[in-house]
Design an enzyme around this catalytic site. Structure first.
Site, PDB file in Angstrom:
ATOM      1  N   GLY A  19      32.401   3.562  83.437  1.00 25.63           N
ATOM      2  CA  GLY A  19      32.825   4.827  83.150  1.00 25.63           C
ATOM      3  C   GLY A  19      34.005   4.740  82.177  1.00 25.63           C
ATOM      4  O   GLY A  19      34.518   3.822  82.022  1.00 25.63           O
ATOM      5  N   GLN A  37      41.217   7.807  77.148  1.00 22.59           N
ATOM      6  CA  GLN A  37      41.439   6.541  77.286  1.00 22.59           C
ATOM      7  C   GLN A  37      40.996   5.920  76.044  1.00 22.59           C
ATOM      8  O   GLN A  37      41.294   4.810  75.546  1.00 22.59           O
ATOM      9  CB  GLN A  37      40.264   5.883  78.163  1.00 22.59           C
ATOM     10  N   LEU A  52      39.319   0.585  83.196  1.00 21.54           N
ATOM     11  CA  LEU A  52      39.424  -0.351  81.912  1.00 21.54           C
ATOM     12  C   LEU A  52      40.609  -0.180  81.259  1.00 21.54           C
ATOM     13  O   LEU A  52      40.992  -0.847  80.612  1.00 21.54           O
ATOM     14  CB  LEU A  52      38.430   0.204  80.990  1.00 21.54           C
ATOM     15  N   HIS A 100      36.623   9.689  89.166  1.00 25.34           N
ATOM     16  CA  HIS A 100      37.702   8.907  88.710  1.00 25.34           C
ATOM     17  C   HIS A 100      37.803   9.186  87.269  1.00 25.34           C
ATOM     18  O   HIS A 100      39.112   9.409  86.907  1.00 25.34           O
ATOM     19  CB  HIS A 100      37.177   7.399  88.867  1.00 25.34           C
ATOM     20  N   HIS A 112      41.188  11.321  85.103  1.00 27.57           N
ATOM     21  CA  HIS A 112      41.736  10.964  83.451  1.00 27.57           C
ATOM     22  C   HIS A 112      42.065  12.000  82.595  1.00 27.57           C
ATOM     23  O   HIS A 112      42.916  12.059  82.070  1.00 27.57           O
ATOM     24  CB  HIS A 112      40.640   9.901  82.936  1.00 27.57           C
TER      25      HIS A 112
HETATM   26 NI    NI Z   1      39.593   4.514  84.874  1.00 22.30          NI
END
Ligand code: NI
Length: 186
Positions: free
Chosen positions: A46, A51, A95, A136, A140
């Site tokens: 994901g 990110q 990540l 999840h 973010h």
């Molecule tokens: Ni994450």
């Protein structure tokens, strides 16, 4: 398609709240595809737009773990419209926090409303690993990392280790940078 740089924690950009997209236009559709490509290469299951430094409510997920039979999910403005009372525990990673994992408890099933790649409003009811992953990634978008679900002590330990690693990598980069310069000027 283009590969994007994944931001690693600790970084203030990972704590920001992302803005809804007005419409899934060609630019957002391209962002979704680039995010998927970046995620597959990482490899991960994901990825969220913040990110990669883009503060827009866009996420991609694929839990198939099968290169020949991929099941990519692309969502803009995802919203949980229903969540089960039953909880599900899973060891999560991220990540943006490489090499760190923690058991997190989340609703086992969720129904999510979102805009798809064609800008159509859709709803998806999910459970298990896919539900974990989607929750999840949605976290973010509100600047929440998986470590925000665990104790402060454990969180601080992980973030401290990541900060140390970042400093080391930065040092290495500077060193190899000056080596390259020296070679070029020789
Ligand atoms: Ni994450």
């Amino acid at each position: 398609m283009a590969l994007l740089d994944i931001i690693k924690a600790p970084d203030p950009r990972l704590k920001k709240i992302s803005r809804p997209v007005e419409k899934v236009d060609a630019e957002i559709a391209q962002l979704m595809d680039d995010m998927l490509e970046t995620m597959y290469l990482a490899p991960g299951v994901g990825l969220s737009a913040p990110q990669v430094g883009i503060l827009k409510r866009v996420i991609v997920v694929d839990v198939s773990k099968d290169e020949d039979n991929r099941l990519p999910v692309r969502m803009a403005n995802p919203e949980i419209v229903w969540a089960s009372d039953e909880m599900f525990e899973y060891e999560e990673g991220c990540l943006s926090l490489p090499e760190h994992y923690a058991e997190i408890s989340r609703p086992e099933k969720v129904r999510i409303r979102y805009l798809d790649r064609q800008n159509e409003i859709r709803e998806m009811e999910t459970e298990g690993l896919l539900a974990v992953c989607l929750q999840h990634e949605m976290d973010h978008l509100d600047g929440i990392l998986f470590v925000d679900h665990i104790s402060k002590l454990k969180r601080d330990t992980i973030l401290r280790k990541l900060a140390k690693l970042k400093k080391l990598e930065e040092k290495e980069r500077r060193k190899s940078g000056s080596r390259q310069k020296a070679a070029a000027s020789a």
